[in-house]
Design a protein around this motif. Structure first.
Motif, PDB file in Angstrom:
ATOM      1  N   PRO A  37       9.944  -2.892   1.438  1.00  0.00           N
ATOM      2  CA  PRO A  37      11.238  -2.562   0.829  1.00  0.00           C
ATOM      3  C   PRO A  37      11.756  -1.248   1.400  1.00  0.00           C
ATOM      4  CG  PRO A  37       9.608  -3.133  -0.846  1.00  0.00           C
ATOM      5  CD  PRO A  37       8.867  -2.969   0.441  1.00  0.00           C
ATOM      6  N   PRO A  38      12.951  -1.216   1.957  1.00  0.00           N
ATOM      7  CA  PRO A  38      13.440   0.018   2.596  1.00  0.00           C
ATOM      8  C   PRO A  38      13.418   1.227   1.675  1.00  0.00           C
ATOM      9  CG  PRO A  38      14.846  -1.840   3.156  1.00  0.00           C
ATOM     10  CD  PRO A  38      13.907  -2.331   2.120  1.00  0.00           C
ATOM     11  N   GLY A  39      13.800   1.050   0.424  1.00  0.00           N
ATOM     12  CA  GLY A  39      13.797   2.178  -0.504  1.00  0.00           C
ATOM     13  C   GLY A  39      12.406   2.704  -0.779  1.00  0.00           C
ATOM     14  N   ALA A  40      11.435   1.803  -0.849  1.00  0.00           N
ATOM     15  CA  ALA A  40      10.059   2.223  -1.091  1.00  0.00           C
ATOM     16  C   ALA A  40       9.517   3.037   0.077  1.00  0.00           C
ATOM     17  CB  ALA A  40       9.184   1.000  -1.342  1.00  0.00           C
ATOM     18  N   VAL A  41       9.877   2.635   1.294  1.00  0.00           N
ATOM     19  CA  VAL A  41       9.454   3.383   2.479  1.00  0.00           C
ATOM     20  C   VAL A  41      10.126   4.753   2.507  1.00  0.00           C
ATOM     21  CG1 VAL A  41       9.486   3.424   4.999  1.00  0.00           C
ATOM     22  CG2 VAL A  41       8.991   1.285   3.796  1.00  0.00           C
ATOM     23  N   ALA A  42      11.424   4.775   2.222  1.00  0.00           N
ATOM     24  CA  ALA A  42      12.172   6.036   2.257  1.00  0.00           C
ATOM     25  C   ALA A  42      11.614   7.047   1.261  1.00  0.00           C
ATOM     26  CB  ALA A  42      13.648   5.770   1.976  1.00  0.00           C
ATOM     27  N   GLU A  43      11.171   6.567   0.094  1.00  0.00           N
ATOM     28  CA  GLU A  43      10.635   7.464  -0.928  1.00  0.00           C
ATOM     29  C   GLU A  43       9.120   7.608  -0.857  1.00  0.00           C
ATOM     30  OE1 GLU A  43      12.268   7.302  -4.907  1.00  0.00           O
ATOM     31  OE2 GLU A  43      13.703   5.782  -4.231  1.00  0.00           O
ATOM     32  N   ARG A  59       7.987 -15.764  -2.437  1.00  0.00           N
ATOM     33  CA  ARG A  59       8.199 -15.049  -3.696  1.00  0.00           C
ATOM     34  C   ARG A  59       7.026 -14.136  -4.018  1.00  0.00           C
ATOM     35  NH1 ARG A  59       8.708 -19.403  -7.995  1.00  0.00           N
ATOM     36  NH2 ARG A  59       7.034 -20.313  -6.695  1.00  0.00           N
ATOM     37  N   ALA A  60       7.337 -12.852  -4.271  1.00  0.00           N
ATOM     38  CA  ALA A  60       6.306 -11.876  -4.597  1.00  0.00           C
ATOM     39  C   ALA A  60       6.893 -10.791  -5.495  1.00  0.00           C
ATOM     40  CB  ALA A  60       5.715 -11.260  -3.337  1.00  0.00           C
ATOM     41  N   VAL A  61       6.029 -10.164  -6.279  1.00  0.00           N
ATOM     42  CA  VAL A  61       6.391  -9.060  -7.159  1.00  0.00           C
ATOM     43  C   VAL A  61       5.415  -7.925  -6.888  1.00  0.00           C
ATOM     44  CG1 VAL A  61       6.695  -8.301  -9.541  1.00  0.00           C
ATOM     45  CG2 VAL A  61       7.249 -10.663  -8.910  1.00  0.00           C
ATOM     46  N   ALA A  62       5.940  -6.729  -6.616  1.00  0.00           N
ATOM     47  CA  ALA A  62       5.109  -5.578  -6.278  1.00  0.00           C
ATOM     48  C   ALA A  62       5.312  -4.460  -7.296  1.00  0.00           C
ATOM     49  CB  ALA A  62       5.445  -5.067  -4.877  1.00  0.00           C
ATOM     50  N   LEU A  63       4.256  -3.678  -7.505  1.00  0.00           N
ATOM     51  CA  LEU A  63       4.285  -2.567  -8.450  1.00  0.00           C
ATOM     52  C   LEU A  63       4.008  -1.261  -7.719  1.00  0.00           C
ATOM     53  CD1 LEU A  63       4.185  -1.538 -11.502  1.00  0.00           C
ATOM     54  CD2 LEU A  63       1.695  -1.742 -11.249  1.00  0.00           C
ATOM     55  N   SER A  64       4.890  -0.278  -7.914  1.00  0.00           N
ATOM     56  CA  SER A  64       4.596   1.080  -7.465  1.00  0.00           C
ATOM     57  C   SER A  64       4.153   1.889  -8.675  1.00  0.00           C
ATOM     58  CB  SER A  64       5.814   1.729  -6.804  1.00  0.00           C
ATOM     59  OG  SER A  64       6.802   2.076  -7.759  1.00  0.00           O
ATOM     60  N   ILE A  65       3.273   2.855  -8.438  1.00  0.00           N
ATOM     61  CA  ILE A  65       2.692   3.622  -9.538  1.00  0.00           C
ATOM     62  C   ILE A  65       3.199   5.053  -9.517  1.00  0.00           C
ATOM     63  CG2 ILE A  65       0.612   2.205  -9.449  1.00  0.00           C
ATOM     64  CD1 ILE A  65      -0.737   4.907  -8.340  1.00  0.00           C
ATOM     65  N   GLY A  66       2.943   5.748 -10.603  1.00  0.00           N
ATOM     66  CA  GLY A  66       3.285   7.156 -10.701  1.00  0.00           C
ATOM     67  C   GLY A  66       3.922   7.482 -12.035  1.00  0.00           C
ATOM     68  N   GLU A  67       4.073   8.751 -12.296  1.00  0.00           N
ATOM     69  CA  GLU A  67       4.669   9.174 -13.553  1.00  0.00           C
ATOM     70  C   GLU A  67       6.165   8.912 -13.551  1.00  0.00           C
ATOM     71  OE1 GLU A  67       3.623  13.233 -13.988  1.00  0.00           O
ATOM     72  OE2 GLU A  67       1.556  12.813 -14.597  1.00  0.00           O
ATOM     73  N   GLY A  68       6.678   8.548 -14.718  1.00  0.00           N
ATOM     74  CA  GLY A  68       8.120   8.377 -14.862  1.00  0.00           C
ATOM     75  C   GLY A  68       8.690   7.353 -13.917  1.00  0.00           C
ATOM     76  N   GLU A  69       9.768   7.727 -13.216  1.00  0.00           N
ATOM     77  CA  GLU A  69      10.499   6.779 -12.385  1.00  0.00           C
ATOM     78  C   GLU A  69       9.756   6.329 -11.135  1.00  0.00           C
ATOM     79  OE1 GLU A  69      14.395   8.185 -11.517  1.00  0.00           O
ATOM     80  OE2 GLU A  69      15.099   7.953 -13.586  1.00  0.00           O
ATOM     81  N   ALA A  70       8.633   6.951 -10.830  1.00  0.00           N
ATOM     82  CA  ALA A  70       7.832   6.472  -9.692  1.00  0.00           C
ATOM     83  C   ALA A  70       7.230   5.102  -9.975  1.00  0.00           C
ATOM     84  CB  ALA A  70       6.730   7.468  -9.357  1.00  0.00           C
ATOM     85  N   SER A  71       7.032   4.765 -11.255  1.00  0.00           N
ATOM     86  CA  SER A  71       6.533   3.443 -11.625  1.00  0.00           C
ATOM     87  C   SER A  71       7.693   2.455 -11.613  1.00  0.00           C
ATOM     88  CB  SER A  71       5.899   3.480 -13.019  1.00  0.00           C
ATOM     89  OG  SER A  71       4.630   4.090 -12.987  1.00  0.00           O
ATOM     90  N   ARG A  72       7.613   1.477 -10.726  1.00  0.00           N
ATOM     91  CA  ARG A  72       8.703   0.510 -10.560  1.00  0.00           C
ATOM     92  C   ARG A  72       8.137  -0.877 -10.268  1.00  0.00           C
ATOM     93  NH1 ARG A  72      12.465   4.070  -6.354  1.00  0.00           N
ATOM     94  NH2 ARG A  72      12.101   6.075  -7.408  1.00  0.00           N
ATOM     95  N   GLY A 114       0.774  -1.219   0.000  1.00  0.00           N
ATOM     96  CA  GLY A 114       0.000   0.000   0.000  1.00  0.00           C
ATOM     97  C   GLY A 114       0.808   1.273   0.000  1.00  0.00           C
ATOM     98  N   SER A 115       0.199   2.306   0.532  1.00  0.00           N
ATOM     99  CA  SER A 115       0.819   3.621   0.565  1.00  0.00           C
ATOM    100  C   SER A 115       2.014   3.629   1.510  1.00  0.00           C
ATOM    101  CB  SER A 115      -0.214   4.663   0.996  1.00  0.00           C
ATOM    102  OG  SER A 115      -0.768   4.337   2.263  1.00  0.00           O
ATOM    103  N   LYS A 116       2.851   4.639   1.330  1.00  0.00           N
ATOM    104  CA  LYS A 116       4.060   4.825   2.149  1.00  0.00           C
ATOM    105  C   LYS A 116       5.067   3.695   1.964  1.00  0.00           C
ATOM    106  CE  LYS A 116       1.181   7.115   5.632  1.00  0.00           C
ATOM    107  NZ  LYS A 116       0.753   7.125   7.062  1.00  0.00           N
ATOM    108  N   GLY A 117       4.938   2.944   0.860  1.00  0.00           N
ATOM    109  CA  GLY A 117       5.881   1.871   0.578  1.00  0.00           C
ATOM    110  C   GLY A 117       5.742   0.645   1.444  1.00  0.00           C
ATOM    111  N   VAL A 118       4.611   0.463   2.114  1.00  0.00           N
ATOM    112  CA  VAL A 118       4.455  -0.604   3.102  1.00  0.00           C
ATOM    113  C   VAL A 118       4.014  -1.917   2.449  1.00  0.00           C
ATOM    114  CG1 VAL A 118       3.177  -1.355   5.140  1.00  0.00           C
ATOM    115  CG2 VAL A 118       3.975   1.008   4.973  1.00  0.00           C
ATOM    116  N   VAL A 119       4.688  -2.997   2.818  1.00  0.00           N
ATOM    117  CA  VAL A 119       4.292  -4.360   2.443  1.00  0.00           C
ATOM    118  C   VAL A 119       4.244  -5.201   3.717  1.00  0.00           C
ATOM    119  CG1 VAL A 119       4.855  -6.433   1.135  1.00  0.00           C
ATOM    120  CG2 VAL A 119       5.357  -4.193   0.167  1.00  0.00           C
TER     121      VAL A 119
END
Length: 363
Positions: A87-93, A107-120, A67-72
């Motif tokens: 993921p520490p980087g996701a929380v930091a950003e 095993r898991a794969v997560a998607l972050s959303i947003g314009e440009g480099e925010a999508s990962r 979810g939000s704030k990079g939390v898994v």
């Protein structure tokens, strides 16, 4: 979708009448009403305030939420305990994690959303102890909304239109590497058309090759289908109302390659959402509105594995159930959820705002 963006972006048992309101996040079960013979959501305390729009139900014991704030978070004991595996980087950003697909407890794969480099795309092979960034979007015009996997190796992610067409990202090695697919087989997008990053269900698959993409924001809500893992697509109009950036199909659920459900509406609080559900019996080529749809906007849907005609839909104003493959829906619960997922063993989970996660249980 940029509008939702960072701020929003068996069967015999599931019959009955309107449920009582969901309880607070105390871990106590919510009431499903006497007609449901004791089935209802049991809210599991997570001690988090993130909004969980990403959910992967592995089985009755194991589930992941993102979810939000990079939390898994991950549970392996039915929700009694949740391990913070963010993921520490996701929380930091403060990344917005809107989708997560899990193959098992490790095993898991997560998607972050947003314009440009925010999508990962991020992946883990050790239960979230460590994460690897597998993809970072280099194109400022792209905005990724959802991902799906056909099996443990082959998967796709979708972006809002770039140069007038939806963009599809593909992996063939479990999410380690990704490449943009050619768009020659993708129909042109309608003016204003995009996907909704509301529940991780705007891109769904069934079987080894079939995948569907849900749209909104344009003059007509559509469902696009590919039978060759995203290389060529065919678009069909859905009956869910559109014509506004806040309206359209928000989630899809396909039981197999022919039978599917679409839910959505207008996500704005207080706005009416008539005809918020539709069904298809021909693989998404044609859609018919529900005779009795959910009473409001719904952002997530899933099939219940113990009934071929039974499915659940969730949204901020409640949960609805169908026992006739989407022809009619009736209320199950009035608590707020954004997404819902059922595992093959019948373990059904829902997640949403303010750290809210629940499992469907008999009480």
């Amino acid at each position: 979708m940029r509008l939702l963006g960072v701020g929003m972006c068996a069967a015999a048992l599931l019959v009955g009448s309107v449920a009582a309101p969901a309880q607070a996040d105390t871990g106590a079960p919510t009431s499903a009403g006497p007609g449901l013979q004791g089935l209802g959501w049991s809210v599991k305390a997570t001690d988090k305030d993130s909004r969980f729009r990403g959910l992967a139900a592995v089985d009755r014991s194991t589930a992941w939420v993102a979810g939000s704030k990079g939390v898994v978070l991950r549970t392996v004991d039915g929700g009694r305990n949740w391990r913070d595996v963010s993921p520490p980087g996701a929380v930091a950003e403060g990344l917005e994690l809107r989708d997560i697909e899990a193959f098992d407890a490790r095993r898991a794969v997560a998607l972050s959303i947003g314009e440009g480099e925010a999508s990962r795309v991020l992946r883990t092979e050790d239960g979230g102890a460590t994460w690897t960034e597998a993809f970072r979007n280099p194109d400022p015009r792209a905005f990724y909304d959802c991902l799906t996997f056909f099996d443990s190796r082959h998967g796709l992610a979708m972006s809002d239109p770039v140069d007038g067409k939806f963009r599809i990202l593909a992996t063939e090695d479990g999410g380690r590497n990704w490449r943009v697919l050619p768009d020659a087989g993708m129909p042109a997008a309608l003016p204003g058309e995009a996907g909704f990053a509301a529940s991780g269900q705007c891109l769904v698959s069934a079987g080894p090759r079939d995948v569907w993409l849900a749209t909104g924001g344009g003059p007509t809500a559509r469902v696009l289908h590919s039978a060759d893992r995203g290389r060529t697509w065919r678009a069909a109009d859905a009956t869910v109302p559109a014509g506004d950036p806040a309206r359209g199909v928000f989630a899809l659920a396909f039981r197999d390659r022919t039978t599917g459900l679409a839910v959505g509406g207008d996500y704005r609080t207080g706005q009416a959402s008539p005809q918020a559900a539709a069904r298809s019996t021909d693989g998404g080529r044609g859609w018919r509105g529900a005779a009795t749809p959910p009473p409001g906007y719904r952002s997530g849907a899933t099939w219940y594995p113990y009934g071929r005609s039974t499915a659940l839909a969730v949204g901020p104003t409640g949960t609805d159930v169908t026992t006739d493959a989407g022809r009619t829906w009736r209320a199950l619960d009035t608590g707020s959820f954004d997404t819902v997922d059922c595992a093959p063993d019948g373990g059904c989970w829902a997640a949403g705002e303010k750290g809210r996660v629940a499992r469907l249980e008999r009480h």
